[in-house]
Structure formats: C-alpha cells, structure tokens
Enzyme design. Structure first.
Site, PDB file in Angstrom:
ATOM      1  N   GLU A  85       0.885  -1.179   0.000  1.00 20.83           N
ATOM      2  CA  GLU A  85       0.000   0.000   0.000  1.00 20.83           C
ATOM      3  C   GLU A  85       0.911   1.214   0.000  1.00 20.83           C
ATOM      4  O   GLU A  85       1.536   1.530   1.012  1.00 20.83           O
ATOM      5  CB  GLU A  85      -0.896  -0.007   1.243  1.00 20.83           C
ATOM      6  CG  GLU A  85      -1.799  -1.229   1.375  1.00 20.83           C
ATOM      7  CD  GLU A  85      -2.907  -1.263   0.340  1.00 20.83           C
ATOM      8  OE1 GLU A  85      -3.180  -0.212  -0.275  1.00 20.83           O
ATOM      9  OE2 GLU A  85      -3.489  -2.336   0.136  1.00 20.83           O
ATOM     10  N   GLU A  96       4.322  12.837  -5.289  1.00 22.12           N
ATOM     11  CA  GLU A  96       3.551  12.993  -4.053  1.00 22.12           C
ATOM     12  C   GLU A  96       4.224  14.081  -3.207  1.00 22.12           C
ATOM     13  O   GLU A  96       5.395  13.962  -2.872  1.00 22.12           O
ATOM     14  CB  GLU A  96       3.551  11.659  -3.299  1.00 22.12           C
ATOM     15  CG  GLU A  96       2.726  11.681  -2.039  1.00 22.12           C
ATOM     16  CD  GLU A  96       2.794  10.357  -1.279  1.00 22.12           C
ATOM     17  OE1 GLU A  96       3.908   9.859  -1.020  1.00 22.12           O
ATOM     18  OE2 GLU A  96       1.725   9.807  -0.947  1.00 22.12           O
TER      19      GLU A  96
HETATM   20  P1  NAD Z   1       8.311   5.283   4.606  1.00 22.88           P
HETATM   21  O1  NAD Z   1       8.247   4.484   3.361  1.00 22.88           O
HETATM   22  O2  NAD Z   1       9.413   6.239   4.773  1.00 22.88           O
HETATM   23  O3  NAD Z   1       8.387   4.296   5.879  1.00 22.88           O
HETATM   24  C1  NAD Z   1       7.393   3.297   6.109  1.00 22.88           C
HETATM   25  C2  NAD Z   1       7.981   2.211   7.002  1.00 22.88           C
HETATM   26  O4  NAD Z   1       9.009   1.517   6.287  1.00 22.88           O
HETATM   27  C3  NAD Z   1       8.639   2.722   8.279  1.00 22.88           C
HETATM   28  O5  NAD Z   1       8.331   1.834   9.330  1.00 22.88           O
HETATM   29  C4  NAD Z   1      10.125   2.691   7.940  1.00 22.88           C
HETATM   30  O6  NAD Z   1      10.964   2.590   9.085  1.00 22.88           O
HETATM   31  C5  NAD Z   1      10.179   1.430   7.087  1.00 22.88           C
HETATM   32  N1  NAD Z   1      11.322   1.343   6.166  1.00 22.88           N
HETATM   33  C6  NAD Z   1      12.001   2.348   5.584  1.00 22.88           C
HETATM   34  N2  NAD Z   1      12.934   1.853   4.742  1.00 22.88           N
HETATM   35  C7  NAD Z   1      12.827   0.502   4.790  1.00 22.88           C
HETATM   36  C8  NAD Z   1      13.481  -0.565   4.127  1.00 22.88           C
HETATM   37  N3  NAD Z   1      14.453  -0.336   3.239  1.00 22.88           N
HETATM   38  N4  NAD Z   1      13.106  -1.841   4.407  1.00 22.88           N
HETATM   39  C9  NAD Z   1      12.112  -2.074   5.289  1.00 22.88           C
HETATM   40  N5  NAD Z   1      11.449  -1.107   5.943  1.00 22.88           N
HETATM   41  C10 NAD Z   1      11.792   0.173   5.697  1.00 22.88           C
HETATM   42  O7  NAD Z   1       6.901   6.013   4.744  1.00 22.88           O
HETATM   43  P2  NAD Z   1       6.372   7.018   5.871  1.00 22.88           P
HETATM   44  O8  NAD Z   1       7.069   8.324   5.742  1.00 22.88           O
HETATM   45  O9  NAD Z   1       6.342   6.360   7.199  1.00 22.88           O
HETATM   46  O10 NAD Z   1       4.849   7.172   5.410  1.00 22.88           O
HETATM   47  C11 NAD Z   1       4.452   8.021   4.380  1.00 22.88           C
HETATM   48  C12 NAD Z   1       4.263   7.281   3.078  1.00 22.88           C
HETATM   49  O11 NAD Z   1       3.356   6.199   3.259  1.00 22.88           O
HETATM   50  C13 NAD Z   1       3.633   8.157   2.000  1.00 22.88           C
HETATM   51  O12 NAD Z   1       4.241   7.902   0.765  1.00 22.88           O
HETATM   52  C14 NAD Z   1       2.180   7.706   1.980  1.00 22.88           C
HETATM   53  O13 NAD Z   1       1.518   7.932   0.760  1.00 22.88           O
HETATM   54  C15 NAD Z   1       2.328   6.236   2.266  1.00 22.88           C
HETATM   55  N6  NAD Z   1       1.094   5.676   2.807  1.00 22.88           N
HETATM   56  C16 NAD Z   1       0.360   4.842   2.000  1.00 22.88           C
HETATM   57  C17 NAD Z   1      -0.848   4.340   2.477  1.00 22.88           C
HETATM   58  C18 NAD Z   1      -1.696   3.431   1.631  1.00 22.88           C
HETATM   59  O14 NAD Z   1      -2.575   2.779   2.187  1.00 22.88           O
HETATM   60  N7  NAD Z   1      -1.495   3.372   0.324  1.00 22.88           N
HETATM   61  C19 NAD Z   1      -1.292   4.680   3.756  1.00 22.88           C
HETATM   62  C20 NAD Z   1      -0.505   5.519   4.538  1.00 22.88           C
HETATM   63  C21 NAD Z   1       0.690   6.019   4.067  1.00 22.88           C
END
Ligand code: NAD
Length: 476
Positions: A250, A378
């Site tokens: 997602e 985004e």
């Molecule tokens: P992010 O991708 O920076 O981090 C998400 C999670 O992934 C965190 O727990 C982070 O520590 C972990 N992570 C980071 N790098 C990783 C790796 N290489 N391997 C494994 N885990 C890793 O996102 P964020 O800043 O926490 O959230 C915002 C983003 O999430 C936005 O792009 C938003 O659109 C998206 N989002 C999508 C949905 C959906 O349902 N489509 C819902 C909420 C947020």
C-alpha cells in the site's frame, strides 16, 4: 498502561530491555513525549522464531476462541481510545480530533470487522472437468499463510497496523510488526493492549526500530507474507527483497481532484479543504492535484482561498485546531522544495507558502502545470496545487498522467458524466462528488500502477493473508 513512556520491543509475550534509549519528541513544540529502545537485527531473528513457534497452535484453536479474543481487544481499545489519541497527537502531530477519528472510527473497529469477516469467510466446491468423470469434487479452501512481516508508516500508526494485525490473527496467522520510528509509543501501547486482552505469547511481536530492522524482517526466510504500507520508493526496495513471498503493498499517491464546469463549487471547495489539509496533507489519499475547468477557475480559487484562510492552525492538542504541524523534517523539506520549484517555473503562491519549525501554512498555489514536480510527485504536505483544463479529455489525460493510481475524485452535477469519468480514471478508488480522503472500511482499498498491489480491508484482506488450497476428493 498510561505510564508506558518507554517503548521497547515486544517479543514472545514480553517487553524486552534493548539497551540505550532515544527520546521521542513532539513535532509541534519539540517537547519530549517519552523514549524508545530500538530493536536490532538480532531481535528480528528471535521474534520471527517466536511467531513461527506460536503459529500452528494459534491456527489450530477453534475460530470462536480467536474471535472471543478479538472482542476482548475491541473492548479494551474502546476503553483506551482517549489515551491512544493523545499519544498519537503528541508523537506525530495530527490534531486531537483526527487522532480520535483514527482510533474510534478505524483502529478499534478493525477488531470487530475482523471477527465478523472471518466467521463468514467461505470456500467453494467445484465439479471436476478432467477426464469427463463425475466422481470427483474439488474443495477450494483457505489456510493461514503463516508468519506475517508487517511494516507500517507513521501517519495512521495504529489504524494501519491494526488492519493487518486483527485480520491476520483472526485467520490464524501470527505477526511480527515493525512500526514507524516516528510513532513508537502509540504502537507499543497497541502491543500492550493485545497482551492485556490475552492473546497468547508469540502471536503478535512488535519491533521498534529503523529501516535496517524492517529490511531484516521482510527478507527473513521464515516470513511468509510481507504487508507493507509506506512510500513507493521503500515499497519498491521491499518488493525486490521479499521477491518470493506473498506481498501486500500500500504505497504513495498523487490523486487528482477534478472540478468540472457544472460542479457545485462550494461542495468541491469543501472536499479540497479536506483533501489537501486533513492531517496537514499527509495522507496517501490526499488531493495532490486540483484540476479545475478554466471557465470556473477564478471563482473556485477565490472560494478556496477564503476557506483555507478560515482554517485554525496551531497546537494539535487544542480541540478547535484544524491543522497541526507536519510530522518531520523530511516531509517539510520535500513540501518546501516542491513549492519553490513550482514558483521558479511560473506558479504563484496566492496564500500561505511559509513554514516555521514544522508548522507549514496551508498553501494555495495557482498556475501549476503537469510538468512541475509538485504535479508529478507525491508532495505530502498542506498544499493545494491548482491546474486548469479545457475539456473532459484533457482532464482525464492529466488525471491519469502520473505513475501513481490510488485515489481520484470528480465533481459534477451530472451523475452520468461523473460515471464516465470514474470509468476512465485509472485509480484504485474514484469518488464522485466526495473528497479523495473518504474511505469505507468494508470496501477494497489499494492502488494501481506504483501506488501498490493487492487490496486490503474486509474479505480482500483475508484473501491476502491466506493461501488458497484445493483438496480433490475421489468419491468412488
Ligand atoms: P516510509 O516508506 O518512509 O516508511 C514506512 C515504514 O518503512 C517505516 O516503518 C520505515 O521505518 C520502514 N522502512 C524504511 N525503509 C525501509 C526498508 N528499506 N526496508 C524495510 N522497511 C523500511 O513512509 P512514511 O514516511 O512512514 O509514510 C508516508 C508514506 O506512506 C507516504 O508515501 C504515503 O503515501 C504512504 N502511505 C500509504 C498508504 C496506503 O494505504 N497506500 C497509507 C498511509 C501512508
């Protein structure tokens, strides 16, 4: 539980001491909210082993025993809603009303929805077509997929995790969860809630920690399903790492909100306010591009500026605050960079545009064109970038002209025209006369293109967390 101010890894039914702590601070005023002890990759191994050990016995329980525990979880969640809401607001800066909505409308009720959906989850019996015999039957059943590795973002820290956790536990999977480093305290509170509800040791494990812990989790050979919600960039890395596992992704969005020439403009403006400024624009479903028909653009912008100016921006713990800070410096920097680049290319800030600390003003930007970064990527901040178009074909082309495909909205008084738009916009959800930030918890949620793969919620969630198994019976 309110005194849990140090988040620690929760493994095999116990919160574990993981050594040094770092402070968790409020994005609004920098005040210390609590501390977190981060897990490391050695904890990943122990947690996955605990989840694996617990899984068979958990899946073998009568489904009603699992359902009873989910209802106990629902009860505790309802009792603790206010504590959770306050912690979410302190950790990530969303307003207290938004945090309460996250808990009351979404997170808590996932326990109930998972309990209801799992009891009505059905298989099939198929006739055989092979060898023209009538003596065989094929049973199509679902079995729990096994151990789920769950990685979640900070913007709905409890709700998004609760979807996968409740549905996985309902169906007989066990879970190892790595929450966002920006929301460790509310997530530790959720792990504690499941412990207090009586879920057995090992069925849920929670690892505070950074990207390295996430990587170790999603690449672990004993994890069967990876459920990831977060940015498209990280999702792409995870998809490569977790290549042969069942994957739910997602990811990010760049949703268009289209205002046709016959739209109810007040309704479209209200939807734009929710789409652009709810949670300071930090929703995957945010209205990232406002596409307005040229003939109504001046009128629309005037009303949008007035409505934006009326928003109360400030302390997210105040009941009447409409918009708080953004969560962290990375979010702020990207938002500011997108606005600056748009201005350099001829767009005009007609309201807002400035930031102090992590408080970014709600901003209206006009003269935006599809080639600008703010229209292509985004932004995830409190900005309404307004683009104009001349006819329906152009609106569809611009609306679809993105690598994302999560949510889109169209405003028109002509429902048939809205229907045709809905069919032509290639996004996972298209809303007619409703904001992009509208979800129903019983409808399939997810994105096309680089917004993800798979659908979550309700029985689509159960599909993602199970393996389909066929059993062939020879009757003679
Ligand atoms: P992010 O991708 O920076 O981090 C998400 C999670 O992934 C965190 O727990 C982070 O520590 C972990 N992570 C980071 N790098 C990783 C790796 N290489 N391997 C494994 N885990 C890793 O996102 P964020 O800043 O926490 O959230 C915002 C983003 O999430 C936005 O792009 C938003 O659109 C998206 N989002 C999508 C949905 C959906 O349902 N489509 C819902 C909420 C947020």
């Amino acid at each position: 539980m309110s005194d849990l101010l140090v988040a620690r890894p929760y493994i095999d039914g116990r919160f574990q001491d993981a050594g040094t702590s770092r402070p968790v601070t409020s994005p609004f005023d920098g005040r210390k909210v609590g501390e977190v002890q981060e897990a490391d990759t050695s904890h990943v191994q122990v947690a996955v082993e605990a989840a694996r050990r617990a899984q068979r016995e958990w899946a073998a329980l009568p489904v009603l025993d699992r359902v009873d525990l989910l209802y106990r979880g629902l009860e505790l969640c309802r009792q603790r809603n206010d504590m959770f809401a306050e912690m979410i607001t302190k950790e990530v800066g969303k307003t207290i009303r938004e945090s309460r909505e996250e808990m009351v409308e979404y997170a808590c009720d996932h326990f109930r929805r998972a309990a209801e959906d799992v009891l009505r989850y059905r298989g099939q019996v198929l006739p055989t077509t092979q060898e023209r015999t009538s003596s065989k039957r094929i049973l199509v059943t679902h079995r729990p997929a096994g151990v789920v590795g769950l990685v979640t973002p900070w913007n709905f820290p409890v709700d998004i995790a609760a979807i996968t956790i409740t549905y996985a536990l309902a169906v007989g999977d066990t879970v190892v969860w790595k929450p966002s480093p920006y929301a460790p305290l509310s997530c530790a509170m959720f792990a504690e809630l499941l412990d207090d509800a009586g879920f057995p040791a090992g069925v849920l494990n929670m690892l505070t920690g950074d990207a390295g812990v996430g990587q170790a989790l999603v690449s672990h050979p004993d994890v069967d399903v990876v459920s990831f919600t977060g940015s498209t960039g990280v999702g792409a890395t995870i998809a490569r790492t977790a290549a042969l596992k069942n994957l739910m992704l997602e990811l990010g969005g760049n949703g268009p909100l289209v205002v046709l020439d016959d739209a109810d403009l007040d309704r479209a403006v209200a939807a734009t306010i929710t789409g652009c400024y709810y949670l300071a624009g930090q929703c995957c479903t945010a209205a990232e591009r406002i596409l307005v028909h040229r003939s109504v653009a001046d009128d629309f912008i005037e009303r949008l500026v007035a409505a934006t100016r009326a928003l109360k921006v400030g302390d997210p713990l105040d009941e009447d605050t409409d918009m708080g800070p953004v969560c962290n410096a990375a979010v702020l920097d990207k938002c500011v960079a997108h606005i600056r680049q748009a201005e350099e290319r001829g767009a005009k800030v007609v309201l807002g545009g400035n930031a102090e600390g992590l408080m970014h003003e709600p901003t209206v930007l006009t003269g935006v064109t599809p080639d600008m970064e703010i229209a292509r990527e985004e932004t995830f901040g409190p900005v309404a970038p307004v683009l104009t178009f001349g006819d329906d074909d152009e609106a569809v082309a611009v609306g679809n002209g993105t690598r994302y495909g999560l949510t889109a909205a169209v405003f028109t008084r002509d429902l048939a025209r809205g229907w045709r738009f809905a069919e032509r916009l290639d996004h996972g959800t298209v809303l007619v006369n409703e904001t992009t930030n509208y979800w129903d918890q019983l409808a399939p949620f997810g994105g096309s293109k680089q917004s993800g793969s798979g659908r979550e919620l309700a029985t689509w969630m159960l599909d993602a967390l199970t393996e389909i198994k066929q059993i062939v019976l020879e009757l003679t």
